[in-house]
Design a protein around this motif. Structure first.
Motif, PDB file in Angstrom:
ATOM      1  N   LEU A  13       0.826  -1.211   0.000  1.00 33.20           N
ATOM      2  CA  LEU A  13       0.000   0.000   0.000  1.00 33.20           C
ATOM      3  C   LEU A  13       0.863   1.265   0.000  1.00 33.20           C
ATOM      4  O   LEU A  13       0.446   2.312  -0.494  1.00 33.20           O
ATOM      5  N   ARG A  14       2.075   1.153   0.527  1.00 28.03           N
ATOM      6  CA  ARG A  14       2.986   2.306   0.518  1.00 28.03           C
ATOM      7  C   ARG A  14       3.532   2.590  -0.884  1.00 28.03           C
ATOM      8  O   ARG A  14       4.233   3.573  -1.089  1.00 28.03           O
ATOM      9  N   THR A  15       3.227   1.730  -1.851  1.00 23.52           N
ATOM     10  CA  THR A  15       3.677   1.966  -3.231  1.00 23.52           C
ATOM     11  C   THR A  15       2.549   2.526  -4.101  1.00 23.52           C
ATOM     12  O   THR A  15       2.729   2.731  -5.292  1.00 23.52           O
ATOM     13  N   VAL A  16       1.368   2.751  -3.486  1.00 24.05           N
ATOM     14  CA  VAL A  16       0.228   3.309  -4.224  1.00 24.05           C
ATOM     15  C   VAL A  16       0.118   4.792  -3.855  1.00 24.05           C
ATOM     16  O   VAL A  16       0.034   5.129  -2.679  1.00 24.05           O
ATOM     17  N   TYR A  17       0.140   5.640  -4.865  1.00 25.22           N
ATOM     18  CA  TYR A  17       0.118   7.083  -4.626  1.00 25.22           C
ATOM     19  C   TYR A  17      -1.168   7.728  -5.124  1.00 25.22           C
ATOM     20  O   TYR A  17      -1.702   7.343  -6.160  1.00 25.22           O
ATOM     21  N   ASP A  18      -1.629   8.703  -4.370  1.00 28.29           N
ATOM     22  CA  ASP A  18      -2.725   9.553  -4.832  1.00 28.29           C
ATOM     23  C   ASP A  18      -2.117  10.422  -5.919  1.00 28.29           C
ATOM     24  O   ASP A  18      -1.135  11.118  -5.673  1.00 28.29           O
ATOM     25  N   PRO A  19      -2.661  10.411  -7.140  1.00 24.94           N
ATOM     26  CA  PRO A  19      -2.037  11.165  -8.238  1.00 24.94           C
ATOM     27  C   PRO A  19      -1.978  12.676  -7.989  1.00 24.94           C
ATOM     28  O   PRO A  19      -1.166  13.364  -8.587  1.00 24.94           O
ATOM     29  N   GLU A  20      -2.831  13.180  -7.117  1.00 24.14           N
ATOM     30  CA  GLU A  20      -2.846  14.625  -6.883  1.00 24.14           C
ATOM     31  C   GLU A  20      -1.922  15.043  -5.745  1.00 24.14           C
ATOM     32  O   GLU A  20      -1.624  16.220  -5.589  1.00 24.14           O
ATOM     33  N   ILE A  21      -1.490  14.082  -4.927  1.00 29.76           N
ATOM     34  CA  ILE A  21      -0.645  14.385  -3.763  1.00 29.76           C
ATOM     35  C   ILE A  21       0.545  13.430  -3.802  1.00 29.76           C
ATOM     36  O   ILE A  21       0.346  12.226  -3.882  1.00 29.76           O
ATOM     37  N   PRO A  22       1.779  13.933  -3.742  1.00 29.16           N
ATOM     38  CA  PRO A  22       2.949  13.056  -3.882  1.00 29.16           C
ATOM     39  C   PRO A  22       3.282  12.257  -2.619  1.00 29.16           C
ATOM     40  O   PRO A  22       4.418  12.209  -2.177  1.00 29.16           O
ATOM     41  N   VAL A  23       2.269  11.637  -2.022  1.00 33.92           N
ATOM     42  CA  VAL A  23       2.447  10.832  -0.811  1.00 33.92           C
ATOM     43  C   VAL A  23       1.640   9.553  -1.001  1.00 33.92           C
ATOM     44  O   VAL A  23       0.562   9.583  -1.601  1.00 33.92           O
ATOM     45  N   ASN A  24       2.149   8.437  -0.480  1.00 31.43           N
ATOM     46  CA  ASN A  24       1.428   7.181  -0.659  1.00 31.43           C
ATOM     47  C   ASN A  24       0.145   7.152   0.178  1.00 31.43           C
ATOM     48  O   ASN A  24       0.012   7.867   1.170  1.00 31.43           O
ATOM     49  N   ILE A  25      -0.795   6.308  -0.231  1.00 29.57           N
ATOM     50  CA  ILE A  25      -2.117   6.286   0.411  1.00 29.57           C
ATOM     51  C   ILE A  25      -2.061   5.839   1.869  1.00 29.57           C
ATOM     52  O   ILE A  25      -2.893   6.238   2.668  1.00 29.57           O
ATOM     53  N   PHE A  26      -1.046   5.026   2.216  1.00 29.41           N
ATOM     54  CA  PHE A  26      -0.940   4.563   3.602  1.00 29.41           C
ATOM     55  C   PHE A  26      -0.568   5.721   4.524  1.00 29.41           C
ATOM     56  O   PHE A  26      -1.205   5.955   5.534  1.00 29.41           O
ATOM     57  N   ASP A  27       0.470   6.479   4.134  1.00 29.64           N
ATOM     58  CA  ASP A  27       0.902   7.614   4.955  1.00 29.64           C
ATOM     59  C   ASP A  27      -0.098   8.767   4.922  1.00 29.64           C
ATOM     60  O   ASP A  27      -0.139   9.581   5.837  1.00 29.64           O
ATOM     61  N   LEU A  28      -0.913   8.829   3.864  1.00 30.35           N
ATOM     62  CA  LEU A  28      -1.953   9.853   3.804  1.00 30.35           C
ATOM     63  C   LEU A  28      -3.087   9.545   4.791  1.00 30.35           C
ATOM     64  O   LEU A  28      -3.903  10.398   5.087  1.00 30.35           O
ATOM     65  N   GLY A  29      -3.118   8.303   5.278  1.00 28.40           N
ATOM     66  CA  GLY A  29      -4.183   7.939   6.207  1.00 28.40           C
ATOM     67  C   GLY A  29      -5.452   7.490   5.494  1.00 28.40           C
ATOM     68  O   GLY A  29      -6.530   7.486   6.084  1.00 28.40           O
ATOM     69  N   LEU A  30      -5.326   7.121   4.234  1.00 29.99           N
ATOM     70  CA  LEU A  30      -6.498   6.699   3.469  1.00 29.99           C
ATOM     71  C   LEU A  30      -6.880   5.244   3.736  1.00 29.99           C
ATOM     72  O   LEU A  30      -7.970   4.818   3.378  1.00 29.99           O
ATOM     73  N   VAL A  31      -5.978   4.479   4.337  1.00 31.14           N
ATOM     74  CA  VAL A  31      -6.260   3.077   4.644  1.00 31.14           C
ATOM     75  C   VAL A  31      -6.792   2.995   6.071  1.00 31.14           C
ATOM     76  O   VAL A  31      -6.089   3.314   7.019  1.00 31.14           O
ATOM     77  N   TYR A  32      -8.042   2.609   6.210  1.00 28.17           N
ATOM     78  CA  TYR A  32      -8.681   2.556   7.527  1.00 28.17           C
ATOM     79  C   TYR A  32      -8.507   1.197   8.193  1.00 28.17           C
ATOM     80  O   TYR A  32      -8.453   1.096   9.401  1.00 28.17           O
ATOM     81  N   GLN A  33      -8.467   0.139   7.392  1.00 32.38           N
ATOM     82  CA  GLN A  33      -8.403  -1.196   7.994  1.00 32.38           C
ATOM     83  C   GLN A  33      -7.735  -2.167   7.038  1.00 32.38           C
ATOM     84  O   GLN A  33      -7.971  -2.135   5.839  1.00 32.38           O
ATOM     85  N   ILE A  34      -6.889  -3.026   7.609  1.00 32.12           N
ATOM     86  CA  ILE A  34      -6.304  -4.147   6.870  1.00 32.12           C
ATOM     87  C   ILE A  34      -6.616  -5.377   7.705  1.00 32.12           C
ATOM     88  O   ILE A  34      -6.271  -5.436   8.882  1.00 32.12           O
ATOM     89  N   GLU A  35      -7.278  -6.325   7.097  1.00 34.15           N
ATOM     90  CA  GLU A  35      -7.625  -7.539   7.827  1.00 34.15           C
ATOM     91  C   GLU A  35      -7.163  -8.742   7.012  1.00 34.15           C
ATOM     92  O   GLU A  35      -7.574  -8.910   5.868  1.00 34.15           O
ATOM     93  N   VAL A  36      -6.270  -9.528   7.586  1.00 37.70           N
ATOM     94  CA  VAL A  36      -5.806 -10.742   6.927  1.00 37.70           C
ATOM     95  C   VAL A  36      -6.602 -11.899   7.518  1.00 37.70           C
ATOM     96  O   VAL A  36      -6.548 -12.150   8.717  1.00 37.70           O
TER      97      VAL A  36
END
Length: 102
Positions: A13-36
């Motif tokens: 998830l740290r390799t997926v970027y919001d195209p409008e913001i040069p920060v990955n989605i994980f550090d942006l706080g866009l990931v609310y939950q990961i469940e394995v």
């Protein structure tokens, strides 16, 4: 230290970027939950910076592809939510620093 599947999902998830913001989605706080779950099933609940985000489909598809590519993952279930709505407060300290919010 053993690297868990959850760690691998976070890294992906740290390799997926919001195209409008040069920060990955994980550090942006866009990931609310990961469940394995059992048998390699992974659930990712995430949001977007704005409900009308024009790249929503492509970001979700990229998340699904990258999580699915992790060895041992049999199913990547990526769900979108806007509850709670995303705010800048959800970003990591690194992201805030990088974007000049600190």
């Amino acid at each position: 230290m053993e690297i868990t599947m959850r760690d691998q999902v976070e890294e992906a998830l740290r390799t997926v970027y919001d195209p409008e913001i040069p920060v990955n989605i994980f550090d942006l706080g866009l990931v609310y939950q990961i469940e394995v779950k059992d048998e390699g099933k992974v659930l990712v609940i995430m949001t977007l910076t704005a409900p009308g985000c024009p790249v929503a489909g492509s970001i979700m598809e990229e998340v699904s592809q990258k999580v699915s590519a992790i060895p041992g993952v049999t199913d990547a279930d990526v769900r979108l939510t806007f509850d709670p709505p995303w705010t800048k407060d959800m970003m990591s300290e690194e992201a805030k620093l990088e974007l000049g919010f600190l």
